[in-house]
Enzyme design. Structure first.
Site, short mmCIF file in Angstrom:
data_model
loop_
_atom_site.label_atom_id
_atom_site.label_comp_id
_atom_site.label_asym_id
_atom_site.label_seq_id
_atom_site.Cartn_x
_atom_site.Cartn_y
_atom_site.Cartn_z
N GLY A 288 3.07 4.00 -2.30
CA GLY A 288 2.41 3.76 -0.86
C GLY A 288 0.81 3.08 -1.21
CB SER A 289 -1.40 3.27 0.43
OG SER A 289 -1.29 3.44 2.14
CB THR A 290 -2.09 4.12 -4.97
OG1 THR A 290 -0.55 4.62 -5.48
CG2 THR A 290 -2.87 5.53 -4.17
CG PHE A 291 1.11 -1.52 -5.91
CD1 PHE A 291 1.36 -1.22 -6.74
CD2 PHE A 291 1.20 -1.76 -4.26
CE1 PHE A 291 2.33 -1.97 -7.99
CE2 PHE A 291 1.95 -3.35 -5.71
CZ PHE A 291 2.30 -3.30 -7.14
CE LYS A 292 -2.06 0.26 2.21
NZ LYS A 292 -3.11 0.80 3.02
#
Length: 718
Positions: A288-292
């Site tokens: 999810g968004s931690t990969f951003k």
């Protein structure tokens, strides 16, 4: 008779000689000591301790007629069912004779001293009651593996079973080094087994196992597990994982999973293997968004990220794909800046950055460079690697915000974020600090290992400044629940809907938070993952508070002083407010009292010497401190005092401290201390200092380059 003697002594000589040797020659095994496992501060986490196995002699018990008493007494002490004890106490051979020795397993196998003492007391009661010296109850002294902190760091340590076999964790991974080699003693005895006076002994000494010191800090590990337990009780998730590391070395400071187990009682968890699973290195998940963070770092490195540029939020269409991709707020927030998009964790912003600006090839390059398609190399058994397998355009687009064809491990994510914190270097994480061989005195130290420079220091610093605002912006920052008063925190939330079969199941999510602190001088990086909480929550609501509790406690424990931090809601970079304070009066106070006062009030300080009270201080009491100036507390003076680390200090401050210590000083260069060397000259300590100026980022630069630095930044000098 002569023929028979000839036949035995000559014809069958070899056979009878072997028979005789087998009766008078014996081998005694000398057990090697299994190495201990300690944390980074020397606190024992695993060691061998005496253990005791309860045995019964059915023959003696039958002769004394005390079977029922023995059964009831041992049932009360050991908890073994009376029916099973009865079988042991009345055990007979095939001919109907009572056996002489039976171990009581598992309840009486390798018990601790406290319980063994109770068995001895029970045995003595029987002896006195029945006026006998033998009751048929005994104890065999053995060794067993003991974990004094119970479940603390269980998934790192693993365990050995009751037979001494290493089953999992470091116990298994380093079993060869830990177990050592048993020794042997060959000797000769008479028919009764008594050693002969002229026995020709052969002695082979035992080689004890190596001792292992971990990078784990038991205190930080305890902070982690206590914070996890609160969230685990509140959200009742399928599992939880937390890893903490020093981002500058990738030494693992703590690692835990829930559910967990107690290695002293591993058999109690045999029915649920989930308790033994080390999710930190063995489980893959859609991040999810931690990969951003990866997408953001790549865009910054390629000079594509313009914080003030704007885009239309809400949704975005990918060519060849019928359905648009949406922000979590499907209506969007209108036309917003990319910096606001980062703070709000806008999927559309990251599709534009990763898919449209970086493009497929460069996006995949940064994903690979940050280590997401390979094992990190951590020194724990069973590590798996993540998978990144996009094929179509829309899959590359969703990859930019951590969804779709991407699965990672927690340790991969933490290692990647640590690279942002430490200036762009991807490091190999490790839990082994050193291994020492007690037989030779040799010590093998694990040094930090750089895999590659992923992005430049400048790009890492800039990326960190944006991640800081995700936390510090208390209005729209998705990570605002990780904000810690007095510390600059950078981080990112994540909420990923899980897939079952081919479909996403909205009721099942994995929420996470990842970050580091302090931003200006990172000491700790932490990832928190909560898999399938029982209520509808996001990473900012559930995982960020766990991060906050762990990091705030750890930074104070590590002695990192607090600073006054201004809001970053409307600025590009969070800035520490310049607040000029005066030095408190500390001379005459105890070192403990002075330390607590300075930590509480957020001063940067260092203690010098091993005394219990402060004999002098620098700067003196009531002196106005410059921003970032350090206070030195001296508890010893003269030759016996250690020289503090003065790197980064001004020449004036360094000279003042060294003068207090009454040592000789040599200075080379100008500006701030970059190197120091301590030697002896004519019987007196000599401290040699090398100095360089600082650049605009507060970093040391060579004197020869100072002029160029001033020109590049528009400074005119003087």
């Amino acid at each position: 008779m002569v023929i028979r003697v000839f036949w035995i002594q000559v014809v069958q000589n070899d056979f009878w000689h072997k028979e005789a040797v087998s009766q008078w020659a014996h081998t005694s095994i000398i057990k090697a000591k299994r190495g201990t496992i300690e944390d980074r501060n020397g606190s024992v986490l695993a060691s061998d301790v005496p253990a005791y196995t309860v045995v019964v002699n059915p023959q003696v018990i039958a002769e004394k007629g005390i079977g029922e008493e023995v059964i009831k007494g041992l049932n009360k002490l050991l908890g073994k069912p009376e029916a099973e004890l009865k079988k042991l106490v009345e055990a007979k051979d095939d001919e109907g004779n009572f056996l002489k020795n039976r171990e009581i397993r598992n309840e009486g196998w390798k018990i601790d001293k406290e319980l063994a003492d109770k068995v001895r007391a029970f045995n003595k009661e029987l002896e006195e009651k029945h006026n006998t010296l033998e009751t048929g109850i005994g104890l065999i002294t053995e060794q067993k593996r003991y974990y004094p902190k119970d479940s603390l760091a269980a998934h790192i340590l693993g365990y050995t079973n009751r037979d001494g076999e290493a089953i999992m964790g470091l116990e298994s991974y380093f079993d060869k080094q830990l177990q050592g080699t048993n020794g042997k003693l060959y000797y000769q005895s008479d028919g009764k087994g008594i050693k002969l006076p002229d026995s020709q002994d052969t002695y082979q000494p035992a080689v004890n196992g190596s001792d292992i010191k971990l990078t784990i800090d038991s205190t930080i590990q305890r902070y982690i597990e206590e914070a996890m337990q609160k969230a685990y009780d509140q959200y009742k998730p399928k599992s939880m994982t937390v890893i903490a590391a020093d981002p500058n070395t990738m030494e693992i400071l703590g690692l835990a999973n829930m559910p967990t187990f107690n290695p002293n009682e591993f058999w109690k968890y045999a029915g649920d293997q989930e308790n033994f699973l080390n999710h930190a290195i063995k489980s893959i998940y859609e991040p999810g968004s931690t990969f951003k963070i990866v997408t953001l770092a790549g865009a910054v490195q390629e000079d594509l990220f313009n914080a003030d540029a704007t885009f239309k939020s809400g949704s975005i269409r990918i060519k060849g794909y019928s359905q648009p991709l949406h922000d979590i707020n499907r209506a969007g927030w209108g036309e917003i800046s990319f910096l606001e998009g980062v703070k709000r964790s806008s999927n559309v912003a990251f599709v534009k950055l990763g898919f449209e600006m970086l493009g497929q090839d460069r996006l995949m390059k940064y994903i690979h460079d940050f280590g997401f398609e390979e094992k990190t190399g951590i020194d724990l058994p069973g590590e798996v690697s993540g998978r990144v397998t996009p094929q179509y355009s829309v899959e590359y687009a969703t990859l930019a915000y951590g969804h779709g064809k991407v699965q990672v491990t927690p340790i991969e994510q933490l290692t990647a974020v640590a690279a942002i914190a430490n200036g762009g270097k991807l490091l190999v994480p490790h839990v082994i600090k050193e291994i020492s061989n007690p037989n030779t005195g040799e010590i093998t130290v694990t040094e930090p290992e750089v895999v590659r420079q992923v992005i430049t220091e400048e790009s890492a610093r800039e990326t960190g400044s944006y991640l800081e605002q995700v936390v510090s912006d208390q209005n729209i920052g998705t990570g605002r629940h990780a904000y810690i008063e007095g510390y600059r925190v950078a981080g990112k939330t994540g909420t990923a809907i899980k897939v079952e079969g081919q479909d996403y199941v909205k009721s099942k999510v994995l929420v996470s938070f990842i970050g580091y602190a302090p931003v200006n001088d990172p000491k700790i990086a932490v990832i928190v993952i909560i898999d399938e909480p029982n209520v509808e929550v996001g990473g900012g609501t559930a995982a960020a508070p766990v991060f906050k509790e762990i990091v705030s406690q750890s930074l104070q424990y590590m002695g990192v002083p607090k600073t006054v931090v201004g809001s970053a809601a409307s600025t590009k970079v969070t800035k520490t407010a310049v607040v000029q304070r005066s030095t408190p009066a500390l001379t005459g106070k105890s070192v403990k009292e002075a330390r607590e006062l300075l930590l509480d009030q957020g001063y940067d300080f260092e203690t010098v010497g091993s005394g219990t009270s402060v004999v002098s201080q620098y700067p003196e009491a009531n002196t106005l401190l410059a921003s970032g100036q350090r206070i030195y507390l001296l508890s010893q003076q003269g030759e016996q005092a250690a020289i503090p680390d003065l790197k980064g200090q001004s020449l004036r401050d360094a000279l003042e401290v060294l003068n207090l210590l009454k040592v000789k000083i040599s200075v080379e260069g100008e500006g701030y201390v970059t190197e120091q060397t301590v030697s002896t000259e004519n019987g007196k300590k000599l401290v040699q200092l090398k100095l360089n100026p600082l650049n605009e980022y507060g970093e040391n630069i060579p004197v020869a380059a100072a002029k160029d630095e001033a020109e590049d930044t528009g400074d005119s000098g003087g």
